[in-house]
Design a protein around this motif. Structure first.
Motif, short mmCIF file in Angstrom:
data_model
loop_
_atom_site.label_atom_id
_atom_site.label_comp_id
_atom_site.label_asym_id
_atom_site.label_seq_id
_atom_site.Cartn_x
_atom_site.Cartn_y
_atom_site.Cartn_z
N GLU A 1 6.87 22.49 -4.40
CA GLU A 1 5.78 22.34 -5.36
C GLU A 1 6.29 22.19 -6.79
O GLU A 1 7.15 22.97 -7.24
N ASP A 2 5.78 21.18 -7.47
CA ASP A 2 6.08 20.91 -8.89
C ASP A 2 7.58 20.77 -9.16
O ASP A 2 8.05 20.98 -10.28
N ALA A 3 8.34 20.40 -8.14
CA ALA A 3 9.80 20.34 -8.29
C ALA A 3 10.23 19.29 -9.30
O ALA A 3 11.27 19.43 -9.96
N VAL B 1 4.29 17.33 -9.97
CA VAL B 1 4.90 16.31 -9.12
C VAL B 1 5.79 17.03 -8.11
O VAL B 1 6.76 17.69 -8.48
N ASP B 2 5.43 16.91 -6.85
CA ASP B 2 6.14 17.61 -5.79
C ASP B 2 7.30 16.78 -5.27
O ASP B 2 7.27 15.54 -5.29
N LEU B 3 8.31 17.47 -4.77
CA LEU B 3 9.39 16.80 -4.06
C LEU B 3 9.08 16.91 -2.57
O LEU B 3 8.97 18.01 -2.02
N PRO C 1 0.83 -1.21 0.00
CA PRO C 1 0.00 0.00 0.00
C PRO C 1 0.87 1.26 0.00
O PRO C 1 1.98 1.25 0.54
N MET C 2 0.37 2.30 -0.64
CA MET C 2 1.17 3.52 -0.72
C MET C 2 0.31 4.74 -0.39
O MET C 2 -0.92 4.70 -0.43
N VAL C 3 0.99 5.82 -0.08
CA VAL C 3 0.34 7.07 0.26
C VAL C 3 0.35 7.97 -0.97
O VAL C 3 1.43 8.29 -1.48
N PRO C 4 -0.81 8.41 -1.47
CA PRO C 4 -0.82 9.32 -2.62
C PRO C 4 -0.14 10.65 -2.26
O PRO C 4 -0.16 11.09 -1.11
N GLN C 5 0.45 11.27 -3.25
CA GLN C 5 1.14 12.55 -3.03
C GLN C 5 0.21 13.58 -2.39
O GLN C 5 0.61 14.28 -1.45
N LEU D 1 18.25 16.75 5.85
CA LEU D 1 17.04 16.95 5.07
C LEU D 1 17.15 16.23 3.73
O LEU D 1 18.12 16.44 2.98
N ALA D 2 16.16 15.38 3.45
CA ALA D 2 16.16 14.59 2.21
C ALA D 2 14.95 14.93 1.36
O ALA D 2 13.87 15.20 1.87
N GLY D 3 15.14 14.88 0.04
CA GLY D 3 14.05 15.00 -0.90
C GLY D 3 13.57 13.62 -1.30
O GLY D 3 14.39 12.76 -1.66
N VAL D 4 12.26 13.39 -1.22
CA VAL D 4 11.68 12.07 -1.47
C VAL D 4 10.80 12.13 -2.72
O VAL D 4 9.91 12.98 -2.83
#
Length: 632
Positions: free
Chosen positions: A83-85, A95-97, A43-47, A147-150
């Motif tokens: 936002e929209d990264a 698609v957000d980072l 299962p996954m979490v929608p953005q 701090l990480a970007g996912v």
């Protein structure tokens, strides 16, 4: 006036309904929870859920490997999103980072405190219910911050089917695009650049062969994203792949290769998700090549290396890479994806021998990416490094066979051989002709060529650079060898002649050794003077070689000085012409012998000429012309 009760209104309404209307509508089923895998697992979490409901108190967990092959857990909290990264998908949705401040797994724990390190790419991040949020894929600074970007899981899932558009490799963080961040986080990252974590690049051959292996790959023609990545170098040394029994698991290591076995070169990151035989990893591209062929392996981590310079960033030190267990088939912006059990590529085998013919070692592997077929040239290079044990000085003979297939099932071979010698240049020379032959076949548009195998045999003749320069000529007088130059020879006889070579060892003149004999016969009309010329094959009389000092020699062709330089791009009318040209490699240990003399008849006269070819003991250079008189 009394108001009717609600119970009365309900009864009156029911009285006016038909019987069919009294049937209650079927209850609508709750939507199935989002899942990463097609079978509903993972299962996954929608953005949108992350960006609309998470705040600084939302905690997460994740998995990655800091040593060996077993994943270890890290934790974190939501820190906002850019936002929209990561551009937009095919439907135009941004698609957000996603940003998370992480802890543990060498990030801020133990003696390392490496921050977000290279090699974490693909490390899965989960919510408290175990749903997949996405993969660690971006860092905000090489200065060891947490701090990480996912990359959102939903967009990793779409790799190969829903291409992201307008996706930048680096994202500038501004007040305008940073959302949901605390003041502390905003102050720390505003103005910073979020960029893809580096893939840890590794290449087989060990530390001894590392520099030349990188140099060899740097000569691959830059015809594809993968080729450009290979040419950029920066591959760290590892040993040849060994058996790792552990399967690929989320949070575990994954190695991705352009070639395998003794010739392995590629990158190492982390697995994000496994759905049956399908594997997703990295959270960013390898080369952003789209459809691709890259080998897939497990890998073992030695340790996490902290970078205190703030320049290159901390990274995962790879201990070893396992055997190929599958193939990466998609290299998209949001992830790479592959299939376990799918094996592609062509086999490569190199046998290394000493001067006496004893086999010293065999190197084997597969070239998986056809656009990097020239990687097959790594075998002889690594063999020379291992046994010459120097930076590239020596003398060697290399032979090779390239097997290929054409449409319709037709199969063919291109075979060649060459002798090389050099000071500090031998390793580069070994890769040159072989690599050019492979690239000529793999890269031609004259036919749909599929290379099916490359076999090479390397004989290490000496650890020194030995060159044979033609310095004289002798003729057999029936009893012994004597100097040819200035001698008087009788006509209507057969003569044996041979060259004398001055050996140069590492650029210094040494002994004189005789060469292979050849014969010519002068006719009964021979008259006047004659000559015998020895020169390297194909040199003719227009090539002159000069000693430039320091063991260097310069050979110049004075033959076609006025012709325009046509460059390296030969034009052929068909595949057959290409094969003929590649098959015409001039051997460096071959010399031409030209004997000529005058002749005179009763009413005419002219010049007679005889040609022959001989094999020199090694790389031959220079030329020598011996003149003689003809006895009346």
């Amino acid at each position: 006036m009394n108001r009717p009760s609600l119970r009365w209104l309900a009864g009156a309404a029911l009285a006016g309904l038909t019987a069919t209307a009294l049937v209650a509508p079927a209850a609508q089923a709750a939507p199935a929870p989002a899942a990463f895998c097609a079978d509903g697992s993972t299962p996954m979490v929608p953005q949108d859920e992350v960006t609309s409901t998470y705040d600084g108190s939302t905690t997460v967990t994740g998995l990655t490997v800091t040593q060996g092959t077993t994943p270890t857990q890290f934790t974190g909290t939501y820190a906002g999103h850019i936002e929209d990264a990561l551009g937009t998908d095919a439907s135009g949705e941004g698609v957000d980072l996603l940003l998370f401040e992480l802890s543990g797994a060498g990030i801020d724990s133990g003696d390392v405190k490496a921050g977000i390190w290279a090699g974490m790419s693909g490390s899965p991040v989960y919510d408290q219910d175990g749903r997949l949020i996405g993969a660690v894929a971006y860092g905000l600074s090489p200065s060891n911050i947490r701090l990480a970007g996912v990359t959102p899981a939903g967009y990793m899932k779409q790799v190969g089917t829903d291409k992201l558009k307008g996706a930048p490799a680096k994202v500038k963080v501004t007040k305008a695009n940073l959302e949901g961040a605390s003041r502390r986080t905003a102050a720390a990252v505003t103005g910073a650049t979020a960029q893809q974590l580096k893939t840890v690049k590794v290449i087989a051959g060990g530390a001894k062969g590392n520099a030349v292996a990188n140099r060899t790959q740097a000569r691959v023609p830059a015809t594809s994203p993968a080729a450009k990545s290979v040419r950029a170098g920066g591959f760290a040394a590892i040993g040849a792949p060994a058996q790792i029994a552990d399967p690929l698991v989320p949070g575990g290591n994954i190695a991705v290769g352009y070639s395998t076995g003794s010739l392995f070169s590629g990158g190492v990151g982390t697995v994000t998700a496994v759905c049956g035989d399908q594997v997703w990893a990295f959270g960013h591209p390898m080369d952003f090549a789209g459809e691709t062929s890259l080998s897939m392996h497990n890998a073992s981590t030695a340790l996490i290396v902290r970078d205190d310079t703030g320049v290159s960033g901390s990274y995962k030190q790879v201990a070893r890479v396992g055997q190929q267990i599958g193939t990466i088939t998609e290299d998209g912006y949001a992830a790479i994806r592959g299939t376990v059990g799918l094996i592609r590529g062509f086999p490569v085998a190199t046998t290394v021998k000493n001067a006496q013919g004893k086999v010293l070692k065999r190197y084997t592997g597969r070239v998986v990416n056809p656009l990097l077929a020239s990687n097959a040239a790594l075998g002889p290079v690594l063999g020379a490094v291992d046994f010459l044990d120097n930076a590239g000085t020596g003398t060697a003979r290399l032979s090779w066979r390239i097997d290929y297939r054409l449409p319709g099932g037709h199969r063919g071979q291109l075979s060649n051989a060459q002798v090389y010698s050099g000071q500090d240049s031998l390793l580069d020379e070994l890769a040159g002709d072989l690599g050019n032959d492979i690239y000529a076949l793999a890269g031609t548009d004259l036919a749909d060529v599929t290379i099916t195998g490359v076999t090479t045999s390397l004989t290490l003749l000496d650890r020194r650079d030995i060159d044979y320069r033609v310095a004289g000529a002798q003729v057999w007088n029936g009893r012994t060898w004597v100097t040819l130059k200035g001698r008087t020879l009788a006509k209507h006889r057969t003569y044996s002649v041979r060259p004398l070579y001055r050996t140069y060892v590492n650029g210094k003149p040494k002994t004189v050794v005789p060469g292979t004999r050849t014969t010519f016969r002068m006719g009964r009309l021979a008259a006047g003077r004659g000559s015998v010329t020895f020169a390297p094959r194909g040199a003719g009389s227009t090539i002159e070689c000069f000693d430039a000092g320091g063991g260097q020699k310069i050979c110049i062709d004075f033959g076609d000085e006025d012709e325009e330089d046509e460059g390296d791009d030969e034009e052929y009318r068909n595949f057959g012409e290409l094969l003929t040209a590649r098959d015409a490699l001039v051997r460096a240990d071959r010399a031409d012998v030209v004997a000529e003399w005058g002749w005179k008849g009763r009413k005419s006269k002219g010049t007679a000429k005889r040609r022959a070819a001989i094999v020199a003991p090694g790389v031959v250079s220079g030329s020598y012309k011996a003149t003689f008189r003809i006895k009346r």
